[in-house]
Design a protein around this motif. Structure first.
Motif, PDB file in Angstrom:
ATOM      1  N   GLY A  87       0.566  -1.299  -0.579  1.00 48.62           N
ATOM      2  CA  GLY A  87      -0.034  -0.060   0.008  1.00 48.62           C
ATOM      3  C   GLY A  87       0.921   1.214   0.448  1.00 48.62           C
ATOM      4  O   GLY A  87       0.829   2.128   0.964  1.00 48.62           O
ATOM      5  N   TYR A 127      -0.987   2.110   6.153  1.00 50.95           N
ATOM      6  CA  TYR A 127      -2.303   2.226   5.477  1.00 50.95           C
ATOM      7  C   TYR A 127      -1.641   2.363   4.186  1.00 50.95           C
ATOM      8  O   TYR A 127      -1.747   3.385   4.038  1.00 50.95           O
ATOM      9  N   GLU A 141      -9.054   0.744   0.914  1.00 53.11           N
ATOM     10  CA  GLU A 141      -9.554  -0.911   0.201  1.00 53.11           C
ATOM     11  C   GLU A 141     -10.715  -0.160  -0.119  1.00 53.11           C
ATOM     12  O   GLU A 141     -11.540   0.029   0.528  1.00 53.11           O
ATOM     13  N   GLU A 179     -15.072   2.888   1.549  1.00 53.08           N
ATOM     14  CA  GLU A 179     -13.285   3.072   1.961  1.00 53.08           C
ATOM     15  C   GLU A 179     -13.519   3.019   3.377  1.00 53.08           C
ATOM     16  O   GLU A 179     -13.878   2.912   4.098  1.00 53.08           O
ATOM     17  N   ASP A 208      -7.039   0.135   4.340  1.00 49.33           N
ATOM     18  CA  ASP A 208      -5.853  -0.588   3.124  1.00 49.33           C
ATOM     19  C   ASP A 208      -4.494  -1.533   3.982  1.00 49.33           C
ATOM     20  O   ASP A 208      -3.677  -1.023   4.656  1.00 49.33           O
ATOM     21  N   ASN A 209      -4.934  -2.448   4.628  1.00 47.74           N
ATOM     22  CA  ASN A 209      -4.042  -2.411   6.687  1.00 47.74           C
ATOM     23  C   ASN A 209      -3.210  -3.819   5.686  1.00 47.74           C
ATOM     24  O   ASN A 209      -3.076  -4.789   5.905  1.00 47.74           O
ATOM     25  N   TRP A 210      -2.209  -3.354   5.262  1.00 51.00           N
ATOM     26  CA  TRP A 210      -1.369  -4.210   3.911  1.00 51.00           C
ATOM     27  C   TRP A 210      -0.435  -5.085   5.170  1.00 51.00           C
ATOM     28  O   TRP A 210       0.442  -5.524   4.165  1.00 51.00           O
ATOM     29  N   LYS A 239     -10.372   4.395  -8.350  1.00 52.20           N
ATOM     30  CA  LYS A 239     -10.881   4.310  -6.964  1.00 52.20           C
ATOM     31  C   LYS A 239     -10.925   6.240  -6.764  1.00 52.20           C
ATOM     32  O   LYS A 239     -10.140   6.982  -8.190  1.00 52.20           O
ATOM     33  N   ASN A 279     -11.882  -2.112  -6.178  1.00 55.77           N
ATOM     34  CA  ASN A 279     -10.217  -2.340  -5.810  1.00 55.77           C
ATOM     35  C   ASN A 279      -9.298  -2.455  -6.480  1.00 55.77           C
ATOM     36  O   ASN A 279      -8.303  -3.275  -6.409  1.00 55.77           O
ATOM     37  N   ARG A 300      -5.879  -1.844  -8.587  1.00 51.70           N
ATOM     38  CA  ARG A 300      -5.007  -2.272  -8.274  1.00 51.70           C
ATOM     39  C   ARG A 300      -3.998  -2.618  -8.995  1.00 51.70           C
ATOM     40  O   ARG A 300      -4.084  -3.010  -9.740  1.00 51.70           O
TER      41      ARG A 300
END
Length: 809
Positions: free
Chosen positions: A111, A144, A148, A158, A161-163, A583, A622, A624
């Motif tokens: 992220g 973050y 996401e 929203e 986004d805890n990648w 997004k 989402n 990406r």
């Protein structure tokens, strides 16, 4: 070390044992992925060490690419490819009943970025390492990502986004390289040895901790570094005294305030607090990065007066432009250079890439906010501006209006793009058209002042990820046809053009495209429970959602098609599937309304028993990097429909072209150069040209209301936004409609609508002549090699950075 299949298998088994104390057969895919990624990192570590050591011993100039974003995507597959061991790994794991592709799919996208800016930075890092150039990245390690995206009842929602929730196996924390970054405080003037020194006192200290990620070059021994900074408290995690008194909230406040700096990509800056946090982020990674560079440079034993001969700092867009003042601060306050020497070194060390002509992206900071947070930096910018204004007066006497226009500090704000221009030896645009607009319109005053500093470097993409990795079947076919030299020298793809009429090649390309479309159709069925026809035209617009990119033009045309099919169910139309992926910024309400409109129209069409046989609409949630790798190889039509003169370059257009899609485009950004490469017969153009748009922008005269009144097709679709035809509240799309009519359609959507309809009809006719269509596909692939970021980076290295490859022994 020579790797074999058996060696990889043995190492993998040992790695799972050491990490998880489990037999391979008992490990989850997540554990297997972590074990394999850890192993790959181990394989790269020796060359990473050698690279750093050799760079320290050489006098070759080091390049540091400063960017707010590095949209690197997943790394396992690209690292395996660059190390040249993916096939061996696949064979080794297969013998252990493990599917490598499943492990690659397990990896989470980092992220660290949002759109083209961040993806460009990632492509540039790949190219620098693959070209054996000593170049590194410098940015922020966000806890973050942007967010996401979930689509709920057609609306964007929203969620964090805890990648990093399971860690990041690729990074290495370097506590010993930490840097103290200082905010707020008071500047004290102290006289030392006959000179005035400036010292910041009573400041708020933040600890910047670097996390290093290896950037592995393709088929060589170079391993460069992406250094990302994390913000942490200097002292204890919380105030133990306050905690002991029972004030638990206050005890955690210090930690929370500090960690917020690297918490999230692009915090909402619609509030004063949000603006402050963004400025903190920018100074945080710039200060930490420059401090780290100077510390490393001084170890080399070179004189600080020769910094610009050994170090190049590149500013990617305006976000890191505070680097001008920070480098001046270090040279003056810490290295005790005089102003003239410090400024000469700073200008020669820094280079700046401008990515936009949109005023909203040319950052401006309120003076009071900036001065309070960075008092010493503000003093330096003030002095830079004072001297710069005097230079303007000397070069253009008796033109105080020019001085006012060009002043870095004016109208209560600091103009960061202007600071970057004044403090850099090179200012480049990212496409020929964009650079011309900068020179002759947006930054004309600065071009007149610093003519020799301005240059163009058209953006590029790494063909290793966007063709070799994303489309392996097509890559193998290309190699079978022209050999493998194109992988190292992407311009070799041009050899494919002489095979554009070859029947066998056309048939094989058609089959590969169909297979890719089947994969996306399965993804759509699994995720959205929608059946799509892989024989239909896959018409794709995937990119950041912004009004100038005109997703709304696309969806209005789809609404027109819907109306046409309802009126004539037997309409002779090649079936088409329209894909959107985008997004919208959380505070960008018009963009979020556009997403709702796309999903509302999709629901209407996909559930219509008649219309859905002809067209379908899919919004890919989402969007990406890893999803782009699935989408781009199966595109038939690449929608590049921004308003002419508003898109700086674009890189999605290059990725689609490289995978054999036909570009439907305005002559905007790098679309102009795609047109120059493939010609009018191999892409489909529409819309106003530069002259027409410029005339409207400069002299007015445009009336969207008049077009609405004269075009029955447009009037009907715009009225459908508010008359209940879409089965939603009549107020749902009122703002969107008002932006097109009452606010006079800022990006000329209605003006270009008729031309766009004709272009879409041309697409339909071209696709029916499938032999000709496939010939167009081959020509696009063949001419795409010039858009490899390898070529772009070679130009940067020669024209701007003045650095050369370093062969790692």
């Amino acid at each position: 070390m020579t790797l074999t299949k058996d060696k990889i298998k043995e190492d993998f088994i040992n790695k799972t044992t050491s990490l998880f104390a489990q037999d391979v057969s008992e490990c989850s895919n997540s554990y297997k992925y972590l074990a394999l990624a850890s192993l790959v990192k181990d394989y790269a570590a020796q060359n990473w060490l050698k690279t750093n050591k050799q760079y320290a011993e050489t006098s070759e100039k080091q390049v540091y690419y400063f960017s707010m974003e590095f949209l690197i995507g997943r790394l396992l597959q690209s690292n395996l490819i660059n190390l040249g061991i993916r096939d061996l790994c696949e064979e080794a794991l297969k013998e252990l009943n493990i599917n490598l592709r499943e492990l690659e799919e397990t990896e989470v996208d980092a992220g660290l970025g949002n759109g083209g800016l961040g993806r460009l930075a990632a492509c540039f890092l790949d190219s620098m390492a693959s070209l054996e150039l000593p170049g590194h990245g410098n940015g922020i390690r966000y806890n973050y990502g942007l967010f996401e995206q979930k689509i709920v009842n057609g609306y964007q929602v929203e969620i964090p986004d805890n990648w990093l929730k399971d860690g990041n196996i690729w990074e290495t924390r370097k506590d010993d390289k930490s840097v103290i970054v200082k905010f707020y405080g008071t500047v004290k003037t102290i006289e030392k040895k006959g000179r005035l020194n400036f010292e910041l006192q009573d400041y708020e200290a933040v600890r910047a901790v670097p996390y290093d990620t290896p950037i592995i070059g393709y088929n060589n021994k170079t391993v460069n570094t992406l250094r990302l900074w994390s913000s942490e408290p200097v002292h204890s995690d919380f105030d133990l005294y306050e905690f002991s008194k029972g004030d638990y909230v206050k005890a955690q406040e210090y930690k929370a305030d500090i960690q917020a700096i690297s918490q999230v990509l692009y915090p909402d800056d619609s509030t004063e607090k949000g603006k402050l946090l963004r400025l903190k982020q920018q100074y945080f990674f710039v200060c930490a990065g420059i401090h780290s560079i100077i510390k490393r440079f001084k170890k080399s034993g070179h004189s600080i007066f020769d910094l610009d001969k050994h170090v190049q700092i590149h500013i990617n867009d305006t976000h890191p432009s505070v680097a001008v003042a920070e480098l001046m601060r270090i040279l003056i306050d810490e290295e005790e250079l005089n102003w003239d020497d410090a400024f000469r070194i700073t200008v020669n060390t820094l280079a700046y890439t401008n990515h936009t002509i949109l005023s909203e992206a040319l950052e401006k900071w309120p003076i009071d906010l900036f001065k309070n947070l960075l008092p010493r930096i503000y003093m330096i910018i003030e002095e830079i501006n004072r001297r710069f204004c005097e230079d303007i007066r000397r070069k253009f006497p008796n033109d105080e209006e020019k001085v006012r226009r060009m002043s870095i500090i004016n109208d209560g704000v600091i103009k960061m793009a202007y600071l970057a221009i004044v403090g850099s030896h090179s200012i480049n645009g990212v496409a020929k058209l964009h650079t011309d607009i900068l020179k002759h319109r947006e930054l004309k005053d600065f071009y007149d002042m610093y003519t020799l500093r301005f240059n163009n470097k058209t953006n590029g993409i790494t063909h290793r990820r966007w063709l070799l990795q994303a489309n392996p079947e097509l890559s193998s076919l290309i190699t079978d046809t022209i050999g493998e030299d194109w992988i190292k020298n992407p311009k070799e793809l041009s050899k494919l053009r002489k095979f554009s009429t070859d029947t066998e090649l056309k048939n094989r390309i058609e089959k590969i495209k169909f297979n890719n479309k089947l994969l996306l159709a399965r993804y759509v069925k699994d995720k959205y429970d929608i059946l799509i026809d892989p024989n239909s035209i896959f018409d794709i617009q995937v990119k950041r959602l912004h009004a100038y990119k005109r997703q709304v033009l696309n969806i209005l045309h789809i609404m027109y098609l819907y109306n046409t099919i309802k009126e004539n169910p037997n309409l002779d139309l090649t079936p088409r599937t329209f894909f959107f992926g985008a997004k919208a910024s959380p505070s960008y309400h018009l963009a979020k309304e556009t997403i709702k409109l796309i999903n509302t129209v999709a629901t209407l069409i996909n559930n219509d028993p008649v219309v859905s046989k002809k067209i379908k609409v899919i919004f890919l949630e989402n969007y990406r990097v890893s999803l782009a790798e699935k989408v781009i190889p199966c595109a038939d039509v690449s929608e590049q429909i921004s308003t002419t003169t508003f898109e700086a370059s674009g890189t999605g257009n290059m990725k689609f072209m490289m995978n054999g899609a036909i570009t439907l485009a305005t002559l905007d950004g790098a679309n102009v150069e795609i047109y120059d490469a493939v010609g009018t017969d191999n892409m489909v153009l529409f819309g106003m040209d530069v002259h027409e748009v410029t005339q409207y922008l400069n002299f007015g005269g445009y009336s969207s209301r008049r077009i609405y009144n004269e075009d029955n097709r447009l009037r009907k679709v715009l009225d459908q936004l508010i008359d209940g035809s879409l089965n939603v509240s009549p107020y749902e799309f009122e703002n969107l409609r008002n932006s097109l009519l009452d606010m006079n359609d800022e990006y000329f959507v209605l003006k270009d609508f008729n031309s766009y309809v004709k272009a879409q009809e041309k697409i339909d006719l071209l696709y029916r002549d499938h032999k000709k269509w496939l010939e167009m596909c081959i020509i696009n692939i063949a001419e795409s090699g010039i858009f490899s970021s390898d070529n772009t980076i070679k130009e940067y290295a020669i024209d701007i950075w003045n650095t050369n490859p370093v062969r790692i022994k």
